[in-house]
Design an enzyme around this catalytic site. Structure first.
Site, PDB file in Angstrom:
ATOM      1  N   GLY A  19     -23.415   4.632   3.711  1.00 38.22           N
ATOM      2  CA  GLY A  19     -22.502   5.189   2.713  1.00 38.22           C
ATOM      3  C   GLY A  19     -23.042   5.036   1.312  1.00 38.22           C
ATOM      4  N   LYS A  37       0.856  -1.189   0.000  1.00 39.20           N
ATOM      5  CA  LYS A  37       0.000   0.000   0.000  1.00 39.20           C
ATOM      6  C   LYS A  37       0.884   1.228   0.000  1.00 39.20           C
ATOM      7  CE  LYS A  37      -4.444   1.083   0.267  1.00 39.20           C
ATOM      8  NZ  LYS A  37      -5.573   0.400  -0.353  1.00 39.20           N
ATOM      9  N   GLY A  82     -21.329   6.319  -1.499  1.00 41.91           N
ATOM     10  CA  GLY A  82     -20.236   6.760  -2.369  1.00 41.91           C
ATOM     11  C   GLY A  82     -20.158   5.870  -3.595  1.00 41.91           C
TER      12      GLY A  82
END
Ligand code: NAD
Length: 356
Positions: free
Chosen positions: A182, A82, A184
């Site tokens: 959420g 990451k 999104g």
């Protein structure tokens, strides 16, 4: 971080953590490489305003380890990594900064490859790709698979149906009460899929515009963000924040199933045990939300991107969920532990193959 960095790295077997800085363009970034056992470390590049540099390092490291488990459990031959950029994506992201990061990633020679994440976009990835050969997530016109949220939502739906079959005897979502947190990129796709399935949907988002859209377009009910946890429902579908399954929220939940896309839903591992003890079937986050990454990384396989193959593999999330439920029952362990064991076994298998 609960321990000095090298102790933490040793405990969880990280390969390396790279700190990247270029003051000329304002770049401060961390690349954490957890494992390359199954393949090159792969994971998104996040841009966020961290409270401290230590927070950024911890976030990169935790997320990298999560990617190792996600790929291993999904049967994808990639390792976990990451990248996080410290800064405000709205005001501090520049072409120079993205290009400089691209050069750092290039200098790792393919040990780490990346894509978009919170605070970065497919367009940003295209900028980085001008300096770097190791960008996986790209727009279709640049040779990538395009947006991944639809595949993520489709994968969550497969896991949710298997959970429903287990708990209610039928995988149909018709009339099932789903609390969706959420709206999104993934939540909006989830809303569409759930509406098509005939679910009774209650939504919450801190963004009133999105809530208005959900009400208008699919007739969803809406409640305030904090009220959603205690809404009586069949399925709680978290598609916003991590760490929400904690000591405060779990006792308030009134659902039989938790299945959503949010990363790192369990505040601590013990919260997976607590859900199990309470008889709530938890679809482990990195199993349920692997669809986007399975879809996206298909382009790294022999022959390049094949949409049909990619979606077939995303659909297999349902089978993985079935196996986890069976194992959880057989071994009397939480599904979260069953998922970790599945991933760890695949990693151990690859280590053994490497020794031959
Ligand atoms: P996003 O940023 O597009 O959407 C997040 C939504 O959550 C926003 O609409 C935001 O307003 C809302 N939100 C924030 N705080 C909230 C709160 N307290 N209550 C209710 N709503 C709140 O992110 P996304 O890409 O849709 O991802 C959602 C989650 O799924 C994240 O945890 C992400 O890491 C994870 N995930 C996403 C993908 C993907 O394909 N995008 C893949 C795997 C995992």
């Amino acid at each position: 971080m609960e321990a000095p960095i090298f102790t933490y790295m040793t405990k969880y077997r990280y390969r390396k953590v790279v700190l990247c800085q270029n003051a000329d363009v304002g770049l401060k970034a961390v690349i954490a490489i957890h494992s390359t056992t199954l393949g090159p470390a792969t994971g998104g590049t996040r841009m966020w305003t961290y409270q401290s540099e230590a927070d950024a390092i911890v976030d990169a490291m935790r997320l990298a380890r999560g990617m190792t488990y996600k790929y291993a459990a999904a049967g994808v031959d990639l390792g976990g990594g990451k990248c996080v950029i410290i800064g405000d994506p709205k005001t501090e992201k520049t072409e120079g900064l993205l290009r400089a990061l691209g050069r750092f990633i290039q200098s790792l020679g393919g040990e780490f490859q990346t894509g978009e994440d919170v605070g970065t976009t497919l367009d940003d990835m295209e900028v980085m790709a001008a300096e770097c050969d190791y960008i996986v997530t790209l727009p279709e016109h640049a040779g990538g698979a395009g947006p991944i949220a639809p595949a993520t939502a489709f994968g969550v739906l497969q896991a949710m149906k298997v959970c429903c079959r287990e708990v209610y005897g039928s995988e149909s979502l018709k009339g099932r009460r789903v609390s969706l947190q959420g709206l999104g990129a993934v939540g909006a796709e989830m809303l569409k899929l759930l509406a098509e399935e005939g679910a009774q949907i209650t939504v919450a988002d801190i963004d009133e515009v999105k809530v208005g859209w959900a009400r208008r377009d699919v007739g969803a009910r809406a409640v305030g963000p904090d009220a959603l946890y205690a809404e009586p429902c069949d399925i709680f579908c978290p598609c916003a924040l991590g760490g929400i399954l904690n000591d405060e929220v779990i006792p308030a939940l009134r659902c039989r199933i938790i299945c959503g896309s949010a990363n790192n839903q369990l505040w601590e591992e013990r919260h997976g045990d607590e859900l199990h003890r309470r008889g709530i079937l938890y679809a482990p986050d990195y199993i349920a939300n692997a669809g986007g990454t399975i879809f996206d990384t298909d382009r790294l396989r022999k022959g390049g991107f094949n949409r049909e193959r990619a979606m077939r593999n995303v659909a297999r999330i349902g089978e993985t969920m079935e196996r986890l439920i069976a194992r959880s029952q057989r071994e009397a362990i939480p599904t979260s532990v069953a998922a970790d064991r599945l991933a760890e076994e695949r990693l151990a298998m690859k280590e053994r193959v490497r020794l031959i």
